[in-house]
Design an enzyme around this catalytic site. Sequence first.
Site, short mmCIF file in Angstrom:
data_model
loop_
_atom_site.label_atom_id
_atom_site.label_comp_id
_atom_site.label_asym_id
_atom_site.label_seq_id
_atom_site.Cartn_x
_atom_site.Cartn_y
_atom_site.Cartn_z
CB CYS A 401 10.82 -21.28 -16.09
SG CYS A 401 11.96 -21.21 -17.43
NE ARG A 430 19.31 -25.18 -21.68
CZ ARG A 430 19.46 -24.01 -21.07
NH1 ARG A 430 20.49 -23.25 -21.36
NH2 ARG A 430 18.57 -23.61 -20.19
CD GLN A 448 19.17 -23.81 -15.83
OE1 GLN A 448 18.01 -24.05 -15.52
NE2 GLN A 448 19.48 -23.02 -16.82
CG ASP A 450 16.40 -22.43 -12.54
OD1 ASP A 450 16.55 -21.21 -12.46
OD2 ASP A 450 15.80 -23.00 -13.45
CG HIS A 452 11.69 -20.04 -12.03
ND1 HIS A 452 12.16 -21.33 -12.01
CD2 HIS A 452 12.16 -19.48 -13.17
CE1 HIS A 452 12.87 -21.53 -13.12
NE2 HIS A 452 12.89 -20.43 -13.82
CE LYS A 535 21.20 -12.73 -21.17
NZ LYS A 535 21.75 -14.03 -21.50
CG HIS A 581 13.62 -16.93 -15.32
ND1 HIS A 581 13.26 -18.10 -15.90
CD2 HIS A 581 12.74 -16.01 -15.76
CE1 HIS A 581 12.19 -17.90 -16.66
NE2 HIS A 581 11.86 -16.64 -16.58
#
Length: 728
Positions: A401, A430, A448, A450, A452, A535, A581
């Site tokens: 992000c 991570r 991900q 992903d 945004h 979420k 997200h």
Amino acid sequence: MIRVQLPDGSVIDVAEGTTALDVARRIGERLAQQTVAAEVNGRIVDATRPLEEFGGGEEPIRLRLLTTRDPEALAVMRHSAAHVMARAVMRLFPGTQLAFGPTTGHGFYYDFDLEHHLSEEDFPRIEEEMRRIVEQAEPFERFELPREEAIAFCRELGQELKVEHIQTGLADHATLSFYRQGEFVDLCRGPHVPDAGKVKAFKLLSVAGAYWKGDAKGKQLQRLYGTAWFSPKDLKAYLQQLEEARKRDHRVIGKQLGLFHLSPDVGPGLVLWLPKGAIVRSILEDFIKRELLERGYQPVYTPHIGRVEMYETSGHFPYYRDAQFNPIFQHEAGQLVDAWIQRLQAGTLGPEAERRLAAAAVELGCPFQDWDLTASTEEKIARLRRWELQQERYLLKPMNCPHHVQIYKSQPRSYRELPVRLAEFGTVYRHEASGQLNGMLRVRGLTQDDAHLFCTQEQVEEEFRATLELVQFVLKSVGLEDYRIQLSLRDPDSDKYVGSDAVWEQAEASLRRVLTDAGLPFSAEEGEAAFYGPKADFMVRDCIGREWQLGTVQLDYNLPERFGLEYIGPDNQPHRPVMIHRAPFGSMERFVGMLIEHFAGAFPLWLAPEQIRVLPVSDKSLEYARQVERRFRDAGFRVSTDTRSAKVNAKIRDAQLERIPYMAVVGPRDAEQGAVSLRDRIEGDLGMMPVNEAIAKLQEEVRSRTVRQVAKSAFTAPEATESEQFAY
RNA sequence: GCUGCUGUAGCUCAGCCGGUAGAGCGCGUCCUUGGUAAGGACGAGGUCAUGGGUUCAAGUCCCAUCAGCAGCUCCA
């Protein structure tokens, strides 16, 4: 007299002191034998307690007898099984301290504190002792004690953990209940089966560590897991189910089929996608990318690292520091100064150690020649931080992000261009604790799917709605249609969240409204939200009934604030956008890992790494086999030819074991007619057909992304209700 | 990260109370040339995870490290 109403509506009068079991006996001896517990006025209780303890007054007492057919009864019996196990362990290992012994979805466990290290070798002995206890069929006798007496009683039994539990966890209970089974007494809320003979088919499954009261800093106990059923048949079915799940293990199949590899040389939790696994992934990625373009997303690419400051601004770095790889410093003293600051903050740095740190830092080129050991911790930290901030510090990105935020910020934005939807298959890193790692499901580097979305407050609900729709669409495309949505809200009493109460309330209300309007069933869970916003997670059930958390949609009012994001509104004034997200798959690693288990490696045609294998009947047909392979490849299929000089039977067997969806057997007869004898992995021989026809058939199956078969579970025994209520 | 268990051929595993390593599958070569789930023969392949220690002698016993597994705890 007491009036009792049975489930069929009939009302009977019984004498005081009558128990549920007595009522059962009155109806029939067989029923009494099968009665395990009772539901009295909606509460599940011992069948051996007088009914008047649960009600009375004007209304008749509502009674439902729970027999071996009721799932609630299963939970009661399992809890009793836990007691039987604990009793057996106490007999074999005197002095054992008892902790908690609740039921689980398919069984039970009991936590013990004992000297002896339990291992699977102890299981037969313990099980044998349990069988002995069950055969004796002694009754479970309930009694209550006032709390002081209860504490004294536990102390007398030498059960200090129970004493502690009464004093802390059960501080508001005036009286405590116990259950006696011969020489064995345990503090317990119950309910229990009438006697140990009701515990029928059981098996110990595993032993593992567990913390006292779930506290990682607390005492480490030994947890013995078991399962119990009313019939040996159910037990057998359950054990088969466990075996089935084990065979589906993506780590086993991933190795067998050459999908991915984890090399200790690369590092734990870092996935190597082998060619076949990479194909599955890239097909899924292509599929998503096409969908995203159609839905107004814009693909972007961002680097794998970013300045630590950026993650300090976003809040990720300070909040998740311990789950991240340490920052990369350009200056060689960087790590040292960083560790120094952390020690100071933790207050674990002595003067001598600090003197040495300062000397080392100077040696490495830091300007700390005049380091003052007597300065205050705050001053020291401030000085070190000043130095640190002048250094180049990078973080392997734990989230995409902040990078996407920078893209948003790279130019002034007008309300006319919102929503801006930035999409990237972003790889993040991570440093998950070593014990958490698990194949592809929990890793240290993950990609991900992903994106945004930056939008106006007015657009939030529409964007959220469209996102939910997208997640539903992609799940459906891979044949995952059994899921529920978990709405994760903040815990109002916790301070781990960022952002004002008003903003949180607004965000939570928006999500709730969209889910409700869309008619999607969801469960709201307090305290499960991310630190920056609520979420909605998709909890997907696979073909053998396990639930996986995959896609997620998260609302974020926090990052736009922290990064000062703006757009110019119709009023020519700056406004703050809202961020969403979202990741329909979650991560490619986890998603593909889950798919491997769901399909047991047998991917549907559109995803299969190898879709067709051409099997020449003998070397004499090799030439024709090559032609056929070419035809399929030109038609867009992933195809190979088995050129070994083995018999067709052997080639078929290997192709079956590799879960290849279709085989094209070719011999002289096929060559003559320009045909193939198609074999379906599921149906078997489909007979001879022209190559064109076979191609058309398979193309249609790919186009429609048909999911033809997922293995059905043989296991149908009811899952007992998970029950906090048996927690002690 | 914590507790426990495990680490032997490419894979799955055997190897007893310490005495210098074995099977099946796979792989290679040859024979076999076949029609819907395993044709046959021969052969190659191992610093027994790594590093220390005990011992005349260690795959085997002890310690440490690394990795994996189960559970716990955590999960942006």
